[in-house]
Structure formats: C-alpha cells, structure tokens
Design a protein around this motif. Structure first.
Motif, short mmCIF file in Angstrom:
data_model
loop_
_atom_site.label_atom_id
_atom_site.label_comp_id
_atom_site.label_asym_id
_atom_site.label_seq_id
_atom_site.Cartn_x
_atom_site.Cartn_y
_atom_site.Cartn_z
N PHE A 1 0.85 -1.20 0.00
CA PHE A 1 0.00 0.00 0.00
C PHE A 1 0.88 1.25 0.00
N PRO A 2 0.39 2.36 -0.53
CA PRO A 2 1.19 3.59 -0.51
C PRO A 2 1.02 4.43 0.75
N PHE A 3 0.12 4.03 1.66
CA PHE A 3 -0.26 4.88 2.78
C PHE A 3 0.92 5.30 3.66
N LEU A 4 1.71 4.34 4.11
CA LEU A 4 2.84 4.68 4.99
C LEU A 4 3.94 5.39 4.22
N LYS A 5 4.13 5.03 2.97
CA LYS A 5 5.15 5.71 2.16
C LYS A 5 4.82 7.20 2.03
N VAL A 6 3.54 7.51 1.77
CA VAL A 6 3.10 8.90 1.68
C VAL A 6 3.30 9.60 3.02
N ALA A 7 2.92 8.92 4.10
CA ALA A 7 3.08 9.50 5.44
C ALA A 7 4.55 9.80 5.73
N PHE A 8 5.46 8.88 5.35
CA PHE A 8 6.89 9.08 5.61
C PHE A 8 7.45 10.23 4.78
N VAL A 9 7.03 10.33 3.53
CA VAL A 9 7.49 11.42 2.66
C VAL A 9 7.07 12.78 3.24
N LEU A 10 5.80 12.88 3.63
CA LEU A 10 5.29 14.15 4.18
C LEU A 10 5.92 14.47 5.53
N THR A 11 6.10 13.45 6.37
CA THR A 11 6.72 13.65 7.69
C THR A 11 8.17 14.11 7.53
N ASN A 12 8.93 13.42 6.70
CA ASN A 12 10.35 13.76 6.52
C ASN A 12 10.53 15.16 5.96
N VAL B 1 0.28 23.04 11.57
CA VAL B 1 1.26 23.54 10.60
C VAL B 1 0.89 22.96 9.24
N PRO B 2 0.52 23.80 8.27
CA PRO B 2 0.16 23.26 6.95
C PRO B 2 1.33 22.49 6.34
N LEU B 3 1.04 21.32 5.80
CA LEU B 3 2.07 20.50 5.16
C LEU B 3 2.56 21.22 3.91
N SER B 4 3.86 21.12 3.64
CA SER B 4 4.48 21.95 2.59
C SER B 4 4.08 21.54 1.18
N ILE C 1 -2.78 12.60 7.68
CA ILE C 1 -1.46 13.05 8.13
C ILE C 1 -1.58 14.53 8.46
N SER C 2 -1.15 14.91 9.65
CA SER C 2 -1.22 16.32 10.07
C SER C 2 0.05 16.70 10.82
N ALA C 3 0.46 17.97 10.69
CA ALA C 3 1.68 18.46 11.36
C ALA C 3 1.31 19.53 12.38
N TRP C 4 2.06 19.57 13.49
CA TRP C 4 1.72 20.44 14.63
C TRP C 4 2.97 21.04 15.25
N ARG C 5 2.79 22.22 15.86
CA ARG C 5 3.86 22.86 16.62
C ARG C 5 3.28 23.31 17.96
N CYS C 6 4.15 23.57 18.93
CA CYS C 6 3.69 24.04 20.24
C CYS C 6 3.15 25.45 20.11
N ARG C 7 1.96 25.65 20.66
CA ARG C 7 1.38 27.01 20.69
C ARG C 7 1.57 27.52 22.11
#
Length: 470
Positions: free
Chosen positions: A130-141, A420-423, A463-469
């Motif tokens: 499946f591509p799910f984890l690959k996509v998650a890893f690409v976006l996370t990295n 944090v919006p994904l790039s 997949i979502s990205a976050w920072r400390c507020r």
C-alpha cells in the motif's frame, strides 16, 4: 463501495433477502446460496453480517448461529473482495460470542503463538503493498527537514519505531544539506527489543556510510506505559516527534477506567444482580451478550455513550499530549487511520468498519492477484486481527479505536498544539509517489493544511503536522 449500492437496493436481491426469515427450515448447506452471482452474493453477505451482528448484540444465539452458518457458505479467504472480508467479520462475530465463556475462549486460543518475526513481516508487507505509509513518511520527513533548517542538533522521537526506511531516507536527505548535516539523535519506542535492535543496526550503518554524527536511543515499552523521562530530551536540541498509527490505542485506557467505575457502582447498588450476571452458564449467556439491547443500537455497558470516548475528551490522550507539549517540540507529525471505529455500540462499529475494510480489501483486489500468499497474510494477520479487535473486544482489550481527523484536530488543539500546513514540496512528492502506483483508485486530498489519503472517495488515513502554541 456500499454507497453506490445503496441507491439501487430497491431493485436488488437485498430487498428480497431481507424479508427472508433466517430459520433452520432453510436447511443446510443452503444449496441455493451457491447459485448467487457475485453482486447478489456481496449484497446478501452484507445483509447476513448485519443480521448476525444484531443477533449477537441482543444475545439471540440460535439465530446468530444460523446466520453464521449461512455466511460460511458464501465467505472465503481466497474469494472476491466481499467474500474475503466477510470471512474475517464472521470470525470476529464468532469470537465475540465465545468471549462469553472465558474458559472456552482461553482454551481455544491457549496454543496460539504470534512470532515477532511474523509481525515484522506483515508490517513490511503492508508498507510495500500500500502507498499509505510511504506517503506519510514522505510528508513527515519533508516537514522535519523544513522545520530543522539551520539546526545543528536534531532529536527525533519515533513513537512506533518499526520501519527503518523512513529514517534512512531522512538521514540521506540531511546528509545533502547545503550547511552540512546536523548531529542526529533518534529515540525509538517499540514493545519488541528485536525490532529496535534491527532499527539501530540499519540506521547506524547508514549514518556511518554517509559520515553523519548519529545516536540511537531504544526504549522497549508499550506507548501507554511510556515514561516521558526516558526520552532524555536535552537542552539545545531541536525536537521533532513522529506518531504513526499510535495515538488511538491510548483511548482504551479511559474506557477501562470507566468500566471499572461502572462495575463498582453496579456492585454497590445491586450486589446480587452483579453476582448472577458473572455466572458462566448457559442460562445467563444471553444476558452476558446483551450489550446492545434495542435493535443493536443502545450503548453497551463496556462502552456506553456516557464514556469519554463519545466526545473529544480523553484523560489518557490529553495527559500524553500535554506531556509531549511539555517537551517543546518544534514539530510533531501525526498519522492516523481516518475512520470512525470507536462507536459505543457493536452495530455502529460494524457498519463503519465494513465501509473502511471494504475499501482496503478492494485496494488489494485491484492491485494484487487473489492467489498471492503475501496478500492473504496481510488480510489475515493485519486486517483480520484489527477487525476482530474492533468487533469482538471491549474495555482495555479494544485497542483499534480509530477516529476521524476532526477528532484529532480538536484534541491536539486542546493540548495547545497549533496546526502547521504541510508543505507544497512535500505534497508534490507524495502525489508523484501515488501516481507511480499506476492505479486510479488512490487519491490524496487536502483538508485544512492536513492530508487525507483515500481509496476512491473513501478516506482511509490522515497526516497532520503540529507545533507548540505558547
């Protein structure tokens, strides 16, 4: 898959089937079932599974047994999408019935052995098929690379350190930084020491090859038992946290706490009633299974609507997220199943999981041969076990409590994390990766700066990205 069928139900065999009484008079092995065409069979399997679940929920065991017998004539682990999926839902419903006899259930499972090597293998097969984890890893990295620009000391905490491929790719990307690579430290958390040992070996080998200063800090622990002090976050480090399909399991702790309080209250109010309900004999079996009394939609005592699970609030998750916030990460990326498998009743969970797993089984039907042994392993050892956990288990035992993205957004927001919006570049890489699968079914959509990966129009992972507020 089912949504398209619902519009044509009036003219389908389902209407006829739904009026049939599931009675022993139909006989066994129900030869007429074998004559059904694929679409008719799929519709009837859905009907039978819903009927069986309702009988299980109301403690009507004789009718549940008849439905299970009929399903067994149609379901098959090596058939089409609906046949394969129905085989695992049937097993899950039967397992739920057996749990009413703890001695019998334990005896039937006493010799069952799950090898670490098998778990690792199935995880790798899911990653590859499946591509799910690959996509998650690409976006996370990509999110980590952008957040850590210019940082000289980088610390990454991986809440489920099972797949080295993600961090090997990151090490390679960091080695190519114009300003040179940072000092990298990865803390990996996993229940199995063998998995962490393999991760340490692979990552150290890659870092040495690229001449990157690197440390790996293994922590053998379940996530719910994790001691935050073990993470050893140092002053001057830029911290990133990666959570892949982990946070939902923490929701089980609240349900167990509520169940214990509920049992204690019941005992205080009516000790005699509690004593009778715990007697394991045939005359009380219906009572023990009567978790969803009114048409299968009333809250079950183990997971009632008054539970914290029915709202956003969760003591364990809130506490855990607050502890992570206290570490002041520059970035946290969360990947979760984007499904609602944490309903308060059996029928709610069955309906929702039928939709989600139909999509996952359909992914494999469209991309992998039915004869594939690897496909069978993923369906049985991963999806089958998840389905069994969602359908057959209650309380702390029910770990697969997948929830929708909006619930996680609310929880993270309450814990003082800001989205944090994904790039754009990360999204571009992810789309290219999906296109490389040469399969039109996989889709990616953006929701409020987060990404949801779908099969056709069915959301499956977020997949979502976050920072400390502050």
């Amino acid at each position: 898959m089912f949504q398209d069928e619902s519009s044509s139900v009036t003219s389908s065999p389902l209407q006829v089937f739904s009026m049939m009484s599931l009675s022993p008079n139909l006989g066994s092995p129900y030869p007429w079932l074998r004559e059904l065409k694929s679409e008719e069979r799929g519709l009837y399997l859905i009907h039978l599974l819903l009927t069986c679940a309702n009988h299980v929920a109301t403690g009507s065991l004789e009718n549940a047994n008849i439905a299970l017998e009929q399903i067994s004539q149609l379901a098959s682990p090596d058939g089409d999408t609906m046949q394969r999926m129905a085989a695992y839902f049937t097993e899950a419903l039967a397992d739920r019935i057996l749990k009413a006899w703890p001695g019998l259930h334990k005896a039937l499972n006493s010799t069952r052995i799950t090898l670490v090597s098998e778990e690792v293998l199935v995880g790798k097969l899911f990653f590859e098929m499946f591509p799910f984890l690959k996509v998650a890893f690409v976006l996370t990295n990509q999110a980590i690379i952008e957040a850590m620009e210019g940082e000289k000391m980088v610390h990454i905490i991986d809440l489920n350190a099972a797949e080295p491929a993600q961090w090997i790719a990151l090490i390679q990307a960091l080695s190519a930084r114009p300003e040179g690579p940072p000092h990298l430290r990865i803390t990996g958390i996993h229940q199995q020491k063998e998995v962490l040992d393999q991760m340490a070996y692979r990552l150290t080998e890659e870092a040495e090859k690229l001449d990157i200063p690197f440390q790996f800090n293994p922590i053998v622990s379940k996530l719910e038992n994790l001691d935050i002090e073990q993470l050893r976050v140092k002053t001057g480090e830029a911290l990133a946290i990666s959570s892949v399909l982990q946070l939902h399991s923490l929701l089980a702790s609240d349900d167990e706490l509520l169940r214990k309080k509920s049992l204690l209250a019941s005992k205080n109010l009516n000790g005699i009633h509690l004593q009778r309900s715990l007697q394991m004999n045939q005359s009380t079996l219906g009572e023990l299974l009567e978790k969803d009394v009114v048409n299968g939609y009333s809250p079950s005592p183990d997971s009632g609507s008054s539970s914290p699970l029915s709202s956003t609030s969760s003591v364990k998750v809130d506490s855990f997220l607050n502890a992570l916030w206290g570490l002041s990460p520059k970035l946290m990326v969360v990947t979760e199943q984007d499904s609602n498998h944490n309903g308060s009743t059996l029928m709610e969970r069955l309906l929702e999981s039928l939709y989600s797993y139909a999509a996952l089984f359909d992914c494999l039907e469209s991309t992998v041969s039915r004869a594939s042994l690897e496909r069978l392993k993923v369906e049985k050892m991963l999806f089958g076990e998840e389905i069994k956990n969602i359908i057959a288990c209650e309380g702390a035992e029910r770990k697969e409590r997948h929830e929708k993205l909006e619930k996680w957004i609310q929880r993270l927001d309450l814990a003082s994390f800001g989205n944090v919006p994904l790039s754009y570049y990360g999204m571009l890489q992810a789309r290219r990766l999906l296109q490389g699968y040469n399969c039109d079914g996989y889709k990616m959509k953006e929701e409020n700066g987060c990404v949801v990966i779908c099969w056709q129009d069915r959301p499956l992972f977020s997949i979502s990205a976050w920072r400390c507020r502050k």
